[in-house]
Scaffold this motif. Structure first.
Motif, mmCIF file in Angstrom:
data_model
loop_
_atom_site.group_PDB
_atom_site.id
_atom_site.type_symbol
_atom_site.label_atom_id
_atom_site.label_comp_id
_atom_site.label_asym_id
_atom_site.label_seq_id
_atom_site.Cartn_x
_atom_site.Cartn_y
_atom_site.Cartn_z
ATOM 1 N N SER A 1 26.994 59.582 13.361
ATOM 2 C CA SER A 1 27.036 60.587 14.422
ATOM 3 C C SER A 1 28.422 61.222 14.514
ATOM 4 O O SER A 1 28.550 62.447 14.645
ATOM 5 C CB SER A 1 26.655 59.945 15.750
ATOM 6 N N LEU A 2 29.456 60.404 14.447
ATOM 7 C CA LEU A 2 30.822 60.944 14.489
ATOM 8 C C LEU A 2 31.101 61.836 13.286
ATOM 9 O O LEU A 2 31.732 62.893 13.420
ATOM 10 C CB LEU A 2 31.829 59.798 14.534
ATOM 11 N N GLU B 1 31.938 67.305 11.071
ATOM 12 C CA GLU B 1 31.548 68.360 10.137
ATOM 13 C C GLU B 1 31.086 69.606 10.887
ATOM 14 O O GLU B 1 31.401 70.734 10.489
ATOM 15 C CB GLU B 1 30.455 67.859 9.203
ATOM 16 N N ASN B 2 30.358 69.401 11.976
ATOM 17 C CA ASN B 2 29.903 70.523 12.792
ATOM 18 C C ASN B 2 31.093 71.278 13.378
ATOM 19 O O ASN B 2 31.128 72.519 13.374
ATOM 20 C CB ASN B 2 28.977 70.006 13.896
ATOM 21 N N TYR B 3 32.072 70.550 13.873
ATOM 22 C CA TYR B 3 33.273 71.177 14.427
ATOM 23 C C TYR B 3 34.007 71.986 13.351
ATOM 24 O O TYR B 3 34.435 73.117 13.595
ATOM 25 C CB TYR B 3 34.188 70.106 15.020
ATOM 26 N N GLN B 4 34.149 71.414 12.168
ATOM 27 C CA GLN B 4 34.840 72.113 11.083
ATOM 28 C C GLN B 4 34.078 73.368 10.670
ATOM 29 O O GLN B 4 34.687 74.414 10.407
ATOM 30 C CB GLN B 4 35.023 71.181 9.893
#
Length: 71
Positions: free
Chosen positions: A37-38, A43-46
């Motif tokens: 999850s982390l 990856e989503n943030y990047q």
């Protein structure tokens, strides 16, 4: 009869003690899920960060194109 009862009780206590030292597979799976999850969140943030940069570059180039065409 007493020996069988004492033996079964001893076996139950032994199993109880061994259950405390046994590795819990559910906790391992929960840890792996938390790590996954982390990783997905990072990856989503990047990806959002990269997308924002690309959008800003496209808007900047689009504004330059409009200024050039208006002249």
């Amino acid at each position: 009869m007493e020996y069988i009862l004492i033996g079964l009780l001893s076996f139950a206590v032994l199993l109880l003690v061994l259950s405390f030292f046994k590795r819990d597979k559910v906790n391992d799976i929960e840890d792996q899920l938390e790590q996954l999850s982390l990783t997905v969140m990072q990856e989503n943030y990047q990806m959002k960060k990269r997308l924002k940069i690309l959008e800003e570059e496209l808007l900047f180039h689009d504004d330059d194109l409009h200024k050039t065409l208006k002249k």
